[in-house]
Scaffold this motif. Structure first.
Motif, PDB file in Angstrom:
ATOM      1  N   ALA A   3      73.118   5.174 -21.045  1.00 26.51           N
ATOM      2  CA  ALA A   3      73.898   4.434 -22.042  1.00 26.51           C
ATOM      3  C   ALA A   3      74.887   3.502 -21.356  1.00 26.51           C
ATOM      4  O   ALA A   3      75.055   2.348 -21.765  1.00 26.51           O
ATOM      5  N   ALA A   4      75.525   3.981 -20.291  1.00 30.08           N
ATOM      6  CA  ALA A   4      76.465   3.136 -19.533  1.00 30.08           C
ATOM      7  C   ALA A   4      75.717   1.987 -18.852  1.00 30.08           C
ATOM      8  O   ALA A   4      76.195   0.849 -18.849  1.00 30.08           O
ATOM      9  N   PHE A   5      74.535   2.260 -18.306  1.00 24.65           N
ATOM     10  CA  PHE A   5      73.722   1.201 -17.699  1.00 24.65           C
ATOM     11  C   PHE A   5      73.322   0.167 -18.746  1.00 24.65           C
ATOM     12  O   PHE A   5      73.342  -1.036 -18.500  1.00 24.65           O
ATOM     13  N   ARG A   6      72.941   0.651 -19.922  1.00 20.08           N
ATOM     14  CA  ARG A   6      72.531  -0.254 -21.008  1.00 20.08           C
ATOM     15  C   ARG A   6      73.710  -1.129 -21.423  1.00 20.08           C
ATOM     16  O   ARG A   6      73.562  -2.337 -21.587  1.00 20.08           O
ATOM     17  N   ASP A   7      74.893  -0.522 -21.576  1.00 15.06           N
ATOM     18  CA  ASP A   7      76.094  -1.278 -21.957  1.00 15.06           C
ATOM     19  C   ASP A   7      76.446  -2.344 -20.921  1.00 15.06           C
ATOM     20  O   ASP A   7      76.974  -3.396 -21.258  1.00 15.06           O
ATOM     21  N   ALA A   8      76.145  -2.044 -19.647  1.00 17.91           N
ATOM     22  CA  ALA A   8      76.441  -2.984 -18.560  1.00 17.91           C
ATOM     23  C   ALA A   8      75.322  -4.010 -18.366  1.00 17.91           C
ATOM     24  O   ALA A   8      75.421  -4.878 -17.498  1.00 17.91           O
ATOM     25  N   GLY A   9      74.252  -3.881 -19.135  1.00 19.85           N
ATOM     26  CA  GLY A   9      73.142  -4.823 -19.019  1.00 19.85           C
ATOM     27  C   GLY A   9      72.228  -4.563 -17.837  1.00 19.85           C
ATOM     28  O   GLY A   9      71.483  -5.445 -17.419  1.00 19.85           O
ATOM     29  N   LEU A  10      72.260  -3.346 -17.297  1.00 15.45           N
ATOM     30  CA  LEU A  10      71.464  -3.019 -16.114  1.00 15.45           C
ATOM     31  C   LEU A  10      70.109  -2.419 -16.452  1.00 15.45           C
ATOM     32  O   LEU A  10      69.171  -2.484 -15.652  1.00 15.45           O
ATOM     33  N   VAL A  11      70.016  -1.791 -17.626  1.00 13.79           N
ATOM     34  CA  VAL A  11      68.809  -1.084 -18.041  1.00 13.79           C
ATOM     35  C   VAL A  11      68.544  -1.410 -19.502  1.00 13.79           C
ATOM     36  O   VAL A  11      69.479  -1.603 -20.276  1.00 13.79           O
ATOM     37  N   ALA A  61      59.853   0.746 -28.991  1.00 11.29           N
ATOM     38  CA  ALA A  61      59.667  -0.139 -30.144  1.00 11.29           C
ATOM     39  C   ALA A  61      60.299   0.417 -31.415  1.00 11.29           C
ATOM     40  O   ALA A  61      60.656  -0.336 -32.300  1.00 11.29           O
ATOM     41  N   ARG A  62      60.427   1.735 -31.505  1.00  5.01           N
ATOM     42  CA  ARG A  62      60.962   2.278 -32.748  1.00  5.01           C
ATOM     43  C   ARG A  62      61.785   3.529 -32.490  1.00  5.01           C
ATOM     44  O   ARG A  62      61.595   4.220 -31.484  1.00  5.01           O
ATOM     45  N   ALA A  63      62.682   3.815 -33.409  1.00  2.96           N
ATOM     46  CA  ALA A  63      63.518   5.014 -33.309  1.00  2.96           C
ATOM     47  C   ALA A  63      62.636   6.252 -33.367  1.00  2.96           C
ATOM     48  O   ALA A  63      61.647   6.297 -34.095  1.00  2.96           O
ATOM     49  N   GLY A  64      63.000   7.245 -32.580  1.00  2.00           N
ATOM     50  CA  GLY A  64      62.266   8.502 -32.556  1.00  2.00           C
ATOM     51  C   GLY A  64      61.128   8.530 -31.546  1.00  2.00           C
ATOM     52  O   GLY A  64      60.592   9.581 -31.252  1.00  2.00           O
ATOM     53  N   ALA A  65      60.756   7.365 -31.036  1.00  2.00           N
ATOM     54  CA  ALA A  65      59.688   7.315 -30.030  1.00  2.00           C
ATOM     55  C   ALA A  65      60.267   7.645 -28.663  1.00  2.00           C
ATOM     56  O   ALA A  65      61.468   7.537 -28.448  1.00  2.00           O
ATOM     57  N   ALA A  66      59.403   8.057 -27.751  1.00  7.08           N
ATOM     58  CA  ALA A  66      59.852   8.348 -26.389  1.00  7.08           C
ATOM     59  C   ALA A  66      60.436   7.086 -25.768  1.00  7.08           C
ATOM     60  O   ALA A  66      59.924   5.982 -25.987  1.00  7.08           O
ATOM     61  N   SER A  67      61.493   7.247 -25.017  1.00  8.69           N
ATOM     62  CA  SER A  67      62.141   6.098 -24.380  1.00  8.69           C
ATOM     63  C   SER A  67      61.257   5.507 -23.299  1.00  8.69           C
ATOM     64  O   SER A  67      60.494   6.214 -22.646  1.00  8.69           O
ATOM     65  N   GLN A  68      61.375   4.216 -23.123  1.00  7.35           N
ATOM     66  CA  GLN A  68      60.646   3.481 -22.091  1.00  7.35           C
ATOM     67  C   GLN A  68      61.673   2.694 -21.290  1.00  7.35           C
ATOM     68  O   GLN A  68      61.904   1.520 -21.548  1.00  7.35           O
ATOM     69  N   LEU A  69      62.319   3.352 -20.354  1.00  5.93           N
ATOM     70  CA  LEU A  69      63.413   2.741 -19.609  1.00  5.93           C
ATOM     71  C   LEU A  69      62.902   1.797 -18.538  1.00  5.93           C
ATOM     72  O   LEU A  69      61.902   2.077 -17.872  1.00  5.93           O
ATOM     73  N   GLN A  70      63.619   0.694 -18.368  1.00  7.09           N
ATOM     74  CA  GLN A  70      63.308  -0.233 -17.278  1.00  7.09           C
ATOM     75  C   GLN A  70      64.575  -0.971 -16.876  1.00  7.09           C
ATOM     76  O   GLN A  70      65.485  -1.163 -17.675  1.00  7.09           O
ATOM     77  N   VAL A  71      64.610  -1.362 -15.606  1.00  8.74           N
ATOM     78  CA  VAL A  71      65.751  -2.088 -15.052  1.00  8.74           C
ATOM     79  C   VAL A  71      65.648  -3.555 -15.470  1.00  8.74           C
ATOM     80  O   VAL A  71      64.566  -4.143 -15.432  1.00  8.74           O
ATOM     81  N   THR A  72      66.772  -4.139 -15.862  1.00  7.64           N
ATOM     82  CA  THR A  72      66.827  -5.553 -16.249  1.00  7.64           C
ATOM     83  C   THR A  72      66.957  -6.420 -14.997  1.00  7.64           C
ATOM     84  O   THR A  72      67.220  -5.909 -13.900  1.00  7.64           O
ATOM     85  N   PRO A  73      66.811  -7.725 -15.140  1.00  5.78           N
ATOM     86  CA  PRO A  73      67.042  -8.610 -13.989  1.00  5.78           C
ATOM     87  C   PRO A  73      68.451  -8.441 -13.397  1.00  5.78           C
ATOM     88  O   PRO A  73      68.613  -8.498 -12.171  1.00  5.78           O
ATOM     89  N   THR A  74      69.445  -8.207 -14.232  1.00  5.69           N
ATOM     90  CA  THR A  74      70.807  -7.962 -13.729  1.00  5.69           C
ATOM     91  C   THR A  74      70.827  -6.684 -12.896  1.00  5.69           C
ATOM     92  O   THR A  74      71.439  -6.638 -11.828  1.00  5.69           O
ATOM     93  N   GLY A  75      70.142  -5.657 -13.381  1.00  3.27           N
ATOM     94  CA  GLY A  75      70.046  -4.407 -12.627  1.00  3.27           C
ATOM     95  C   GLY A  75      69.313  -4.597 -11.316  1.00  3.27           C
ATOM     96  O   GLY A  75      69.677  -4.005 -10.292  1.00  3.27           O
ATOM     97  N   GLU A  76      68.268  -5.418 -11.324  1.00  5.41           N
ATOM     98  CA  GLU A  76      67.515  -5.710 -10.094  1.00  5.41           C
ATOM     99  C   GLU A  76      68.415  -6.380  -9.058  1.00  5.41           C
ATOM    100  O   GLU A  76      68.353  -6.047  -7.876  1.00  5.41           O
ATOM    101  N   ARG A  77      69.233  -7.335  -9.511  1.00  3.00           N
ATOM    102  CA  ARG A  77      70.146  -8.015  -8.567  1.00  3.00           C
ATOM    103  C   ARG A  77      71.158  -7.029  -7.993  1.00  3.00           C
ATOM    104  O   ARG A  77      71.464  -7.074  -6.800  1.00  3.00           O
ATOM    105  N   LEU A  78      71.666  -6.135  -8.829  1.00  2.51           N
ATOM    106  CA  LEU A  78      72.619  -5.134  -8.358  1.00  2.51           C
ATOM    107  C   LEU A  78      71.961  -4.200  -7.334  1.00  2.51           C
ATOM    108  O   LEU A  78      72.541  -3.906  -6.288  1.00  2.51           O
TER     109      LEU A  78
END
Length: 141
Positions: free
Chosen positions: A71-79, A84-101
């Motif tokens: 959640a903190a990574f998401r708030d910071a734009g890193l992840v 696609a929908r609520a209740g589905a399994a999460s599909q986490l991935q690093v954003t371009p900002t996270g890649e640069r970090l």
């Protein structure tokens, strides 16, 4: 005068690890990262679509702790969570900002590795050889 305790590889390795951990923490701090956060982001990058439960297992933390960190990574734009929908399994991935970090952190880690290898070449080579030996013996199992 107290007697010098016998050499302990365990205590020695833990001491070296503590010193190196402190150096890594200092290198990552300006980026807003800790070694745990760096590892978590690395796991997400290495396994796009990783679930929270798998992330927790790999990081040796609880699933609720993984949720808080992500959640903190998401708030910071890193992840981002590509679910696609609520209740589905999460599909986490690093954003371009996270890649640069992560790239910046990797550069800092490489500089530390180089410094330690120059200051302690026999130890660095011994650790490399030991890891290769351990990984090789795992392949034989």
């Amino acid at each position: 005068m107290p007697e010098t305790p016998p050499f302990s590889p365990t205590v020695t390795l833990l001491t070296v690890a503590a010193v190196w951990q402190e150096s890594l923490a200092a290198a990552l701090k300006p980026l807003g990262l800790t070694s745990r956060k760096y590892a978590l982001l690395g796991h997400i990058r290495a396994t796009p679509g990783i679930s929270f439960s798998e992330l927790a297992r790999r990081s040796r933390i609880t699933a609720p702790s993984a949720h808080v960190a992500v959640a903190a990574f998401r708030d910071a734009g890193l992840v981002e969570d590509a679910t696609a929908r609520a209740g589905a399994a999460s599909q986490l991935q690093v954003t371009p900002t996270g890649e640069r970090l992560l790239a910046d952190a990797a550069t800092r880690l490489a500089a530390l590795d180089e410094e330690f290898a120059v200051r302690h070449p026999a130890l660095a080579e011994g650790l490399r050889a030991h890891l290769a030996d351990v990984m090789g013996s795992r392949d034989e199992d």
